[in-house]
Design an enzyme around this catalytic site. Structure first.
Site, PDB file in Angstrom:
ATOM      1  N   LYS A  28       0.853  -1.209   0.000  1.00  0.00           N
ATOM      2  CA  LYS A  28       0.000   0.000   0.000  1.00  0.00           C
ATOM      3  C   LYS A  28       0.883   1.252   0.000  1.00  0.00           C
ATOM      4  O   LYS A  28       0.633   2.190  -0.771  1.00  0.00           O
ATOM      5  CB  LYS A  28      -0.888   0.000   1.236  1.00  0.00           C
ATOM      6  CG  LYS A  28      -1.567   1.326   1.527  1.00  0.00           C
ATOM      7  CD  LYS A  28      -2.500   1.292   2.726  1.00  0.00           C
ATOM      8  CE  LYS A  28      -1.830   1.535   4.011  1.00  0.00           C
ATOM      9  NZ  LYS A  28      -1.496   2.928   4.306  1.00  0.00           N
ATOM     10  N   ASN A  29       1.911   1.255   0.847  1.00  0.00           N
ATOM     11  CA  ASN A  29       2.695   2.488   1.034  1.00  0.00           C
ATOM     12  C   ASN A  29       3.740   2.717  -0.046  1.00  0.00           C
ATOM     13  O   ASN A  29       4.439   3.733  -0.015  1.00  0.00           O
ATOM     14  CB  ASN A  29       3.314   2.515   2.435  1.00  0.00           C
ATOM     15  CG  ASN A  29       2.226   2.659   3.483  1.00  0.00           C
ATOM     16  OD1 ASN A  29       1.079   2.990   3.169  1.00  0.00           O
ATOM     17  ND2 ASN A  29       2.567   2.389   4.731  1.00  0.00           N
ATOM     18  N   CYS A 123      -5.028  11.902  13.286  1.00  0.00           N
ATOM     19  CA  CYS A 123      -5.731  10.627  13.151  1.00  0.00           C
ATOM     20  C   CYS A 123      -5.511   9.832  14.429  1.00  0.00           C
ATOM     21  O   CYS A 123      -4.858  10.279  15.355  1.00  0.00           O
ATOM     22  CB  CYS A 123      -5.239   9.869  11.915  1.00  0.00           C
ATOM     23  SG  CYS A 123      -3.597   9.266  12.124  1.00  0.00           S
ATOM     24  N   ARG A 128      -0.084  14.358  13.009  1.00  0.00           N
ATOM     25  CA  ARG A 128       0.591  13.997  11.764  1.00  0.00           C
ATOM     26  C   ARG A 128       0.979  15.272  11.007  1.00  0.00           C
ATOM     27  O   ARG A 128       0.399  15.614   9.999  1.00  0.00           O
ATOM     28  CB  ARG A 128      -0.311  13.127  10.883  1.00  0.00           C
ATOM     29  CG  ARG A 128      -0.907  11.899  11.551  1.00  0.00           C
ATOM     30  CD  ARG A 128       0.074  10.781  11.765  1.00  0.00           C
ATOM     31  NE  ARG A 128       0.586  10.214  10.539  1.00  0.00           N
ATOM     32  CZ  ARG A 128       0.026   9.194   9.894  1.00  0.00           C
ATOM     33  NH1 ARG A 128      -1.110   8.712  10.313  1.00  0.00           N
ATOM     34  NH2 ARG A 128       0.570   8.713   8.795  1.00  0.00           N
ATOM     35  N   ASP A 314       4.442   0.284  12.183  1.00  0.00           N
ATOM     36  CA  ASP A 314       3.195  -0.294  11.661  1.00  0.00           C
ATOM     37  C   ASP A 314       2.995  -1.739  12.083  1.00  0.00           C
ATOM     38  O   ASP A 314       1.944  -2.314  11.792  1.00  0.00           O
ATOM     39  CB  ASP A 314       3.174  -0.212  10.124  1.00  0.00           C
ATOM     40  CG  ASP A 314       3.044   1.220   9.660  1.00  0.00           C
ATOM     41  OD1 ASP A 314       3.241   1.484   8.475  1.00  0.00           O
ATOM     42  OD2 ASP A 314       2.774   2.100  10.513  1.00  0.00           O
ATOM     43  N   ARG A 406      -8.830  -0.515   4.511  1.00  0.00           N
ATOM     44  CA  ARG A 406      -7.975   0.529   3.926  1.00  0.00           C
ATOM     45  C   ARG A 406      -6.611  -0.047   3.539  1.00  0.00           C
ATOM     46  O   ARG A 406      -5.988   0.409   2.606  1.00  0.00           O
ATOM     47  CB  ARG A 406      -7.765   1.659   4.953  1.00  0.00           C
ATOM     48  CG  ARG A 406      -9.002   2.432   5.279  1.00  0.00           C
ATOM     49  CD  ARG A 406      -8.663   3.646   6.099  1.00  0.00           C
ATOM     50  NE  ARG A 406      -7.548   4.368   5.499  1.00  0.00           N
ATOM     51  CZ  ARG A 406      -6.930   5.395   6.102  1.00  0.00           C
ATOM     52  NH1 ARG A 406      -7.313   5.777   7.292  1.00  0.00           N
ATOM     53  NH2 ARG A 406      -5.938   6.018   5.509  1.00  0.00           N
TER      54      ARG A 406
HETATM   55  C1  EPZ Z   1       4.235   6.742   6.540  1.00  0.00           C
HETATM   56  O1  EPZ Z   1       3.469   7.798   7.079  1.00  0.00           O
HETATM   57  C2  EPZ Z   1       3.295   5.558   6.417  1.00  0.00           C
HETATM   58  N1  EPZ Z   1       2.198   5.922   5.506  1.00  0.00           N
HETATM   59  C3  EPZ Z   1       2.739   5.191   7.788  1.00  0.00           C
HETATM   60  O2  EPZ Z   1       1.940   4.018   7.619  1.00  0.00           O
HETATM   61  C4  EPZ Z   1       3.900   4.858   8.710  1.00  0.00           C
HETATM   62  O3  EPZ Z   1       3.397   4.574  10.005  1.00  0.00           O
HETATM   63  C5  EPZ Z   1       4.868   6.053   8.761  1.00  0.00           C
HETATM   64  O4  EPZ Z   1       5.311   6.386   7.441  1.00  0.00           O
HETATM   65  C6  EPZ Z   1       6.103   5.765   9.605  1.00  0.00           C
HETATM   66  O5  EPZ Z   1       6.780   4.655   9.083  1.00  0.00           O
HETATM   67  C7  EPZ Z   1       2.432   5.950   4.180  1.00  0.00           C
HETATM   68  O6  EPZ Z   1       3.530   5.707   3.709  1.00  0.00           O
HETATM   69  C8  EPZ Z   1       1.262   6.296   3.305  1.00  0.00           C
HETATM   70  P1  EPZ Z   1       6.287  10.107   8.550  1.00  0.00           P
HETATM   71  P2  EPZ Z   1       4.051   9.301   7.075  1.00  0.00           P
HETATM   72  O7  EPZ Z   1       6.140  11.386   7.818  1.00  0.00           O
HETATM   73  O8  EPZ Z   1       4.901   9.518   5.893  1.00  0.00           O
HETATM   74  C9  EPZ Z   1       6.861  13.174  12.067  1.00  0.00           C
HETATM   75  C10 EPZ Z   1       0.009   2.739   7.674  1.00  0.00           C
HETATM   76  O9  EPZ Z   1      -0.524   2.159   8.613  1.00  0.00           O
HETATM   77  N2  EPZ Z   1       6.755  14.181  11.002  1.00  0.00           N
HETATM   78  O10 EPZ Z   1       7.431   9.209   8.221  1.00  0.00           O
HETATM   79  O11 EPZ Z   1       2.911  10.219   7.326  1.00  0.00           O
HETATM   80  C11 EPZ Z   1       5.560  12.419  12.293  1.00  0.00           C
HETATM   81  O12 EPZ Z   1       4.746  13.092  13.227  1.00  0.00           O
HETATM   82  C12 EPZ Z   1       0.535   4.132   7.870  1.00  0.00           C
HETATM   83  O13 EPZ Z   1       0.167   2.243   6.530  1.00  0.00           O
HETATM   84  C13 EPZ Z   1       6.999  15.523  11.300  1.00  0.00           C
HETATM   85  O14 EPZ Z   1       7.322  15.879  12.443  1.00  0.00           O
HETATM   86  O15 EPZ Z   1       4.967   9.264   8.365  1.00  0.00           O
HETATM   87  C14 EPZ Z   1       6.033  11.091  12.832  1.00  0.00           C
HETATM   88  O16 EPZ Z   1       6.254  11.197  14.215  1.00  0.00           O
HETATM   89  C15 EPZ Z   1       0.218   4.670   9.248  1.00  0.00           C
HETATM   90  N3  EPZ Z   1       6.879  16.460  10.315  1.00  0.00           N
HETATM   91  C16 EPZ Z   1       7.365  10.856  12.124  1.00  0.00           C
HETATM   92  O17 EPZ Z   1       7.783  12.140  11.661  1.00  0.00           O
HETATM   93  C17 EPZ Z   1       6.540  16.104   9.028  1.00  0.00           C
HETATM   94  O18 EPZ Z   1       6.459  17.002   8.160  1.00  0.00           O
HETATM   95  C18 EPZ Z   1       7.286   9.924  10.957  1.00  0.00           C
HETATM   96  O19 EPZ Z   1       6.264  10.411  10.117  1.00  0.00           O
HETATM   97  C19 EPZ Z   1       6.303  14.740   8.739  1.00  0.00           C
HETATM   98  C20 EPZ Z   1       6.418  13.795   9.737  1.00  0.00           C
END
Ligand code: EPZ
Length: 432
Positions: A28-29, A123, A128, A314, A406
């Site tokens: 998915k990702n 969420c 996020r 995850d 999803r």
């Molecule tokens: C991706 O989300 C995945 N989703 C998530 O999977 C996964 O949990 C996550 O990466 C971490 O591995 C997709 O790829 C579609 P991040 P993403 O930006 O990109 C902080 C699932 O179940 N952060 O890597 O949104 C954030 O708060 C989903 O399939 C900032 O501070 O995650 C988090 O603590 C859930 N500022 C950390 O970084 C930003 O601008 C990692 O977030 C962006 C993120």
């Protein structure tokens, strides 16, 4: 007008050992950012191994709103072609359904020089933010402002530069995707320091290179992109879903069964296999399959979620469920989303003994879990509740399984084929 809505739920009769072979679907990702990247391409893109998931359908609808046509063929092939670049607004209705919609920001800015994407809300797993996405795109020359909940960005041209993408919780997966996609059409060289190393980011980079981009270093924290004039279409196959695969490894382990996974890239799961082996679960390659089997007695372990190649956040809820039955106390620390513990209270309803101390949960092993009604919250916590239902004594009912739809393709059917006693039922929401 009075509308009746229907809500699906799962009913599971626990205690059946899972045996047999399961096919892992496409990731998915990886599918979501790669679909967003088709906005950069001139010409048709043909994607194979595309999972049939609610989130993928949502992204396809978003692409339709942004002027792309897409057709899905049997066997997981999706054809996408951009026909019209007029609309650059990803509206709230679609973005609020799926945060990954933010992945259209970079491609729209790079290809159409403007983008309007609703700011994704929070969420169930916590806050996020997307500040690193916007910061990175501004570094490439974009202007950004927040207009009634939408991120509005414009750019005369994008110019390559050195960008640091690290945040308080490590790098950002979709943030790296957004900058990577935008940089492919920027003038000159872009270097992303502290880039995400997840296999899904690597898959996106490989897809973009197949479309004529010039990206090196993907899979490492330093990615270099030399901008090109344009990207053409291509034919590409998505990598398998390591989170779905990890969930099935744990399903086989928790039921003391023996499950064979097809289309599983074990090299994407080394941190997970390391923890499972310390717990006493055997995970071995057998030809092009991966076989999981577990001893009856499970050892307690320490698990900390980290950016790739560390243990994936995850799969944190799923391994917590497995450790509920270990012989002793385990410690699980969540370093990516410190609030990602919606499943703790629900597992407690099934008899698990869990104590949350900030970003850490102490898991006291119990002899058994007992079936009850529980509520799914986020995608992965819901999968953890299904795992719990597979082993809990008696009947477990899991409400709001749309969360599972999803991110898991035909989840209950795949489990049924392995011998689980699980069925999907539907009730009208007026039955509450
Ligand atoms: C991706 O989300 C995945 N989703 C998530 O999977 C996964 O949990 C996550 O990466 C971490 O591995 C997709 O790829 C579609 P991040 P993403 O930006 O990109 C902080 C699932 O179940 N952060 O890597 O949104 C954030 O708060 C989903 O399939 C900032 O501070 O995650 C988090 O603590 C859930 N500022 C950390 O970084 C930003 O601008 C990692 O977030 C962006 C993120």
């Amino acid at each position: 007008m009075w509308m009746e809505s229907f809500v699906d739920y799962f009913v599971i009769n626990g205690g059946k050992r899972l045996r047999g072979t399961v096919e892992v679907s496409g990731a998915k990702n990886a599918a979501l950012p790669i679909l967003a990247a088709t906005l950069l391409c001139e010409g048709e893109v043909v994607l194979h191994g595309m999972p049939d998931l609610a989130d993928v359908r949502t992204m396809e609808r978003l692409l339709n709103n942004l002027g792309a046509t897409n057709t899905r063929e049997p066997g997981g092939t999706v054809r996408v072609k951009v026909e019209d670049e007029m609309n650059c607004h990803a509206d709230y209705d679609l973005v609020r359904q799926m945060r990954a919609s933010i992945c259209v920001l970079g491609p729209l800015l790079a290809k159409r020089r403007q983008a309007r994407v609703s700011l994704p809300g929070g969420c169930a797993i916590g806050d996020r933010p997307v500040n690193l996405h916007v910061q990175g795109l501004m570094g490439l020359g974009g202007d950004a402002e927040l207009v009634s909940g939408d991120i509005v960005m414009k750019a005369k041209a994008l110019t390559g530069t050195e960008l640091f993408l690290g945040g308080p919780f490590g790098s950002t997966v979709t943030g790296t995707a957004n900058i990577l996609m935008a940089a492919t059409l920027a003038k000159g060289r872009t270097v992303i320091e502290s880039a995400a190393c997840e296999p899904e980011v690597t898959d996106l980079a490989n897809f973009l290179n197949a479309c004529g981009a010039q990206i090196t270093g993907h899979g490492s924290p330093r990615i270099t992109i030399d901008g090109v004039e344009q990207l053409h279409g291509c034919e590409y196959t998505i990598i398998p879903d390591r989170i779905e695969a990890g969930s099935f490894l744990m399903a086989g382990a928790i039921t003391n069964g023996e499950v064979r996974l097809r289309n599983c890239r074990l090299e994407h799961l080394l941190a997970v296999v390391d923890r499972l082996r310390h717990i006493g679960v055997s995970v071995e390659r057998d030809g092009d399959e991966v076989v999981v089997a577990s001893a009856r007695r499970l050892e307690p372990v320490e698990v900390t979620s980290q950016p790739y190649p560390g243990f994936p956040t995850d799969l944190q809820a799923q391994i917590m469920t497995l450790l509920c039955l270990a012989d002793g106390n385990s410690i699980i620390t969540e370093k990516i989303y410190p609030d990602r513990f919606m499943h703790v209270a629900e597992l407690g309803r099934l008899g698990a003994k869990l104590r949350k101390e900030g970003p850490t949960v102490i898991v006291e092993g119990v002899k058994r879990l007992v079936g009850a009604q529980v509520m799914a919250s986020d995608l992965r916590a819901s999968a953890a509740l299904v795992l719990a239902g597979l082993i809990a004594k008696g009947e477990t009912r899991i409400n709001r399984v749309y969360h599972i739809d999803r991110g898991y393709e035909k989840f209950e059917r795949k489990l049924m084929a392995l011998g689980a006693e699980i069925e999907r039922r539907t009730e009208s929401s007026t039955d509450d």
